[in-house]
Design a protein around this motif. Structure first.
Motif: not given
Length: 152
Positions: A20-25
């Protein structure tokens, strides 16, 4: 986050990845390998005195499962030859399949699918009794017990 699998079969074995995509990592990922076993077997040793009642529980380490809802069978083997003793289908009386004279009148299915043999004979020594519980066509749990008969 979890993956829940129902009606698990051997075909579901393999590698699974969750990402899954995380912000900002950025993207995070985890991998797991799933191995689905078709059979699980446990082996025990049971000692009994000559001319006594031998009682063998179907699955020694399963106490919470209700085995009455699954088909099961008891077998005896010696020198690689297996013979069915008892077959039990859910909601049906047990069928005694033992054709040999050695067990014909001595084998009974007790409470909780315990195999009872009375009286024990010296010919029972070193025999392997096994209980097979079919939870699913692709999931069988086996428990086998080697019997040692002692005389006084």
């Amino acid at each position: 986050w979890a993956l829940h699998l129902k009606n698990v079969t051997i075909s579901l074995s393999g590698h699974y990845e969750c990402s899954f995509a995380t912000y900002p990592y950025g993207t995070k990922a985890a991998k797991i390998q799933l191995i689905v076993k078709a059979e699980e077997e446990h082996h025990y040793l049971k000692k009994v005195w000559l001319n006594q009642t031998l009682e063998i529980p179907c699955l020694e380490d399963v106490t919470s499962e209700d085995l009455s809802t699954y088909p099961l069978k008891w077998l005896v083997s010696e020198n690689g030859r297996k013979e069915e003793l008892v077959i039990k289908e859910p909601s049906c009386p047990a069928m005694y399949r033992n054709s040999s004279a050695l067990y014909r009148q001595r084998v009974h299915l007790g409470l909780n699918n315990t195999l009872k043999i009375f009286p024990t004979k010296i010919t029972d020594d070193n025999r392997v009794f096994s209980c097979h519980v079919v939870y699913h066509p692709e999931r069988v749990q086996k428990s086998s017990i080697t019997v040692r008969v002692f005389g006084k």
